[in-house]
Design an enzyme around this catalytic site. Structure first.
Site, PDB file in Angstrom:
ATOM      1  N   ARG A 279      -6.568  10.006  -0.345  1.00 53.87           N
ATOM      2  CA  ARG A 279      -6.149  10.591  -1.619  1.00 53.87           C
ATOM      3  C   ARG A 279      -7.335  10.808  -2.548  1.00 53.87           C
ATOM      4  NH1 ARG A 279      -2.630   6.590  -3.648  1.00 53.87           N
ATOM      5  NH2 ARG A 279      -3.069   5.382  -1.771  1.00 53.87           N
TER       6      ARG A 279
ATOM      7  N   HIS B 200       0.864  -1.176   0.000  1.00 57.21           N
ATOM      8  CA  HIS B 200       0.000   0.000   0.000  1.00 57.21           C
ATOM      9  C   HIS B 200       0.901   1.227   0.000  1.00 57.21           C
ATOM     10  CE1 HIS B 200      -3.140   2.815   0.908  1.00 57.21           C
ATOM     11  NE2 HIS B 200      -4.019   1.861   0.718  1.00 57.21           N
TER      12      HIS B 200
END
Ligand SMILES: Cc1cc2nc3c(=O)[nH]c(=O)nc-3n(C[C@H](O)[C@H](O)[C@H](O)COP(=O)(O)OP(=O)(O)OC[C@H]3O[C@@H](n4cnc5c(N)ncnc54)[C@H](O)[C@@H]3O)c2cc1C
Ligand code: FES
Lengths: 552, 251
Positions: free
Chosen positions: A348, A328
């Site tokens: 994000r 990740h």
């Protein structure tokens, strides 16, 4: 020695660096670096841990002999069993059941419920857990679960998104099952009383995730997996199933003909074992984050040590796509106490940007996970623009205050209550200050090969969830693994039940497969230095270990 | 430009304390703590869980997600010079100098057995399965003991009123560690009450979105079967083209 001076959770020198981030923030609000071209992506990927030199080798024994795997996994595949044949008395059966389920995350728990719905009594089903029921990766899923249920979406588009995301290596008929069952699973969750985020009209709130072309990510605040698992665990507890905690499976049991017929469980507190005879066995032990592949920190729970893959492999099960690992891009890199923990992609999606030590946004925030992770590593270790923590780790900023600049005050607390709380405990305010991030080992893309029914190539052995391989190919998209667990937990549960109903009474239990495997290892010249499964990682301090005496 | 050490080696090295246990020589600051009565010197800045590991404990119980989600690591502690017993999650709380620590491996609280589909959506469901609810003296001990900072007493009061929505809202972030129930003088099992309340609210208090019902029907009627048959026949090139030409929805 005096402690370092901290201001608002950060040491003074990091505080200074944050000023550079603040200075460019308003400018970055309406700017983000463009997405990379195909060529740029390929270049960047060269330093992704999957592609960087070293780190992998050929597996030297077993069904996937000659194929590539990370060293840490190959080490365990090429390890000797942790029990000896003469230590266990297989003639005394402690549990005689129709279906044995190993591992109680989303996959195992779903399997139990659906097997029971097929008419197998809950007293004829046994769920064995290494830790407590629910101490699992499933509890930690924050971001969401995919399902194509809006009118502008379709299971076909879901299929295509996942196929492209998996670089066209997914097993088509298995992926089809995933996409088609997804809305049914959402419905099942609602029937159990799961509370999934809704808008003012009562429709699901659905968001995008890396690689989805239509918004289909369903979340339960940032506690998605927890909500999903706790409703089904509650239902499970209402039904009087047999279940064991702190009883990991340490070896499967097979009959003369190679069929899997149960397992040996080991009480990790008292050290004694139980023999389980089962007509069908479902492996649902989750992933391998705690192997710390290539020395990366991990987002995974304490028990994610790949046990299910190791045990199934010894019993003859084929693996696939185990050569790729999902990192990740944004694991926490500071403070030390939370290093590795996941900072969900949703940050994000909602506007947070990766920023380097000079306050520059250097990468498009929503590249595919592998590209984004590689870009962060490059910024830290090649461009030397990372921030170095007091313990020597490197990371870049994830500028979370942008989220509130874009969506208004209060957005963070509302959408990320769990994370907000976690950082508050570290005295950090993610609404005002950026967070420090570095890629973290997140997901086992491949595993024991499954078919659409949750069957492996070994008679009597079924799989579901992260332990399995095929549905995601070489790369999984966010929101497809919680889904995978429920879809294939259900399918393996139903099919194991059907299988068990038709099966004859199991024959004589043996550890023949284990013996054979050990002799293959020996023939391949592998020394008996390593044993597997490892069950739990070991984080004890070096100084204490150096002075330990084994007395009892 | 050839580096002496590869990037991957450098990364592994800088993560070592997290991936394979802390080495004494890397520690700059220390604190002194007591684990079940014994004194240990441990690195400053680590969690209670990491401090115990540093001291030589290898967890079997009391460690699960290691990230504040599973509720396995409930801990009770007292600080030097303070009479108050405090509680926290060991994986989420930094050690402090002078902490006296003990872990609670297991809360043997009773969970009622029920089928939410057979219950009526009113407050009686709480009393039926968790009658001790009536004994709540509003002392707020539960709220004070919650490591998630939830308003536990408020949602218990809401349950008493039959306000399912508030129970669900206020208890949603509960990680079911059991600390509230362990400390409650009225022996209420708050976290189980909350679980019942949330499931009832999810089932009866929220409607199933129309678009979901419609899609489920379509799938059951086989609406997509033909298209799937076709797509499964396509070769990689055709699929790549379809993938590249997907339309993207704006967020
Ligand atoms: C931090 C984090 C965030 C995530 N976010 C998302 C997300 O937003 N969306 C999404 O779709 N996916 C997400 N994922 C991935 C997803 O949560 C997991 O892949 C999935 O839940 C795995 O479920 P499982 O049932 O296969 O395994 P698990 O949930 O890990 O359960 C397996 C269980 O088996 C036990 N076990 C292991 N070995 C043995 C043994 N030998 N004997 C008995 N029991 C054993 C384990 O202890 C565990 O309890 C996330 C994962 C993590 C770690
Ligand atoms: S280990 Fe899961 S909450 Fe601490």
């Amino acid at each position: 020695m005096p402690e370092m001076k901290y201001i608002g959770g950060y040491p003074e020198y990091m505080r200074e660096l944050i000023k550079k981030v603040e200075k460019t923030r308003m400018k970055r609000k309406d700017y983000e670096p463009p997405a990379m071209s195909k060529k740029e992506r390929e270049d960047t990927l060269k330093i992704h841990p999957d592609y960087a030199e070293g780190g992998k080798r050929k597996i030297s024994v077993g069904p996937n002999k000659g194929e590539i795997a990370p060293n840490e996994l190959a080490d365990l595949l090429e390890a000797y069993p942790i029990i000896e044949e003469n230590e266990v008395d297989l003639s005394r059966v402690d549990y005689d059941v129709d279906v044995l389920i190993i591992g109680g995350g989303l996959a195992g728990t779903s399997a139990a419920l659906w097997a029971n719905d097929q008419g197998i009594s809950s007293q004829k089903i046994l769920l064995a857990n290494k830790l407590r029921h629910g101490d699992a990766n499933s509890m930690m899923a924050e971001g969401g679960t995919q399902a194509a249920d809006r009118p502008n979406d379709s299971p076909l588009i879901h299929y295509l998104d996942a196929l492209g995301g998996g670089h066209f290596t997914n097993k088509p008929e298995v992926l089809q099952a995933l996409a088609k069952d997804a809305p049914l699973i959402m419905n099942w969750l609602l029937e159990m009383g799961a509370i999934i985020d809704r808008d003012e009209n009562g429709d699901f709130v659905e968001r995008s995730g890396g690689g989805t072309s239509i918004n289909r990510m369903h979340a339960c605040r940032d506690y998605t997996g927890m909500e999903e698992l706790r409703v089904m665990r509650d239902k499970f507890r209402n039904r009087d199933f047999q279940y064991l905690e702190y009883y990991p499976a340490v070896e499967l049991l097979t009959e003369e003909n190679g069929k899997v017929s149960g397992a040996v469980l080991w009480n990790c507190e008292t050290g004694d074992y139980k023999v389980v005879r089962a007509k069908a066995t479902i492996m649902a032990t989750g992933g391998f984050g705690r192997l710390h592949i290539r020395g990366f920190p991990t987002t995974n729970h304490y028990g994610a040590t790949c046990d299910g893959v190791i045990l199934s492999y010894r019993a003859g099960a084929k693996l696939r796509d185990v050569d790729t690992v999902q990192y990740h891009p944004t694991g926490a890199a500071f403070p030390q106490q939370i290093v590795g923990l996941l900072l969900t992609e949703k940050l994000r999606s909602m506007g947070a940007q990766p920023v380097n030590k000079d306050g520059e946004a250097f990468v498009f925030p929503l590249e595919p996970r592998d590209v984004e992770a590689a870009a962060l590593i490059k910024e830290c270790y090649i461009n030397e623009k990372g921030i170095i923590t007091p313990t020597g780790m490197r990371g870049v900023w994830l500028d979370t205050p942008l989220i509130e600049l874009k969506h208004g005050e209060g957005t963070i607390e509302k959408n990320f209550p769990g994370m907000f709380r976690m950082f508050n405990r570290c005295e950090l305010d993610m609404r005002k200050d950026p967070l420090l991030v570095f890629p973290s080992l997140h997901y086992q893309n491949g595993g024991v090969e499954t078919d659409p029914k949750g069957h492996t190539n070994v008679e009597g052995l079924f799989v579901g969830g992260e332990v399995s391989g095929g549905v995601h190919g070489k790369n999984r998209l966010m929101g497809n693994s919680t889904l995978d667990c429920m879809v294939f937990g259900r399918r393996s549960g139903i099919n194991a039940a059907k299988y068990a109903k038709k099966a004859k009474k199991p024959g004589k239990l043996t550890l023949n497969h284990m013996k054979n495997y050990s002799s293959t290892l020996k023939k391949a010249g592998i020394k008996p230095e390593r044993r597997a499964p490892i069950l739990l990682p070991d984080y004890r301090g070096k100084a204490v270990l150096a002075r330990m005496i084994d007395i009892f | 430009m050839k580096e002496k050490k590869s990037i991957m080696d450098r990364i592994a090295e800088s993560n070592r304390s997290v991936t394979s246990g802390i080495d004494e020589k890397d520690i700059k600051n220390w604190v002194n703590i007591y684990i079940m009565g014994k004194a240990y010197k441990v690195p400053a800045g680590v969690t209670i869980m990491q401090a115990m590991e540093y001291s030589g404990y290898r967890f079997v119980r009391s460690a699960g997600c290691r990230a504040g989600f599973c509720g396995a690591c409930a801990t009770v502690y007292r600080k030097a010079g303070d009479y108050k017993l405090q509680s926290a999650m060991a994986c989420q709380t930094r050690v402090e100098d002078g902490m006296f620590l003990v872990q609670i491996p297991f809360a043997p609280a009773e969970k009622a057995s029920y089928d939410i589909h057979k219950e009526k959506y009113d407050t009686n469901v709480f009393y039926k399965y968790y009658p001790s609810l009536a004994k709540c003296v509003s002392c707020n001990t539960c709220t004070k003991s919650c490591p998630q900072d939830l308003e536990v007493m408020d949602y218990i009061q809401a349950a008493i009123r039959g306000d399912f929505e508030t129970v669900a809202e206020e208890s949603f972030d509960c990680i079911q560690c059991g600390l509230c129930a362990i400390r409650c003088p009225a022996e209420i099992v708050q976290y189980h009450v909350a679980q019942l309340g949330r499931r009832m609210y999810g089932l009866y208090g929220c409607e199933t979105p129309g678009h979901l019902t419609q899609r489920v029907k379509e799938i059951q009627e086989g609406k997509f079967d033909k298209d799937f048959e076709n797509i499964l026949k396509k070769n990689k090139k055709e699929l790549e083209k379809m993938y590249a030409e997907r339309e993207r929805e704006k967020d």
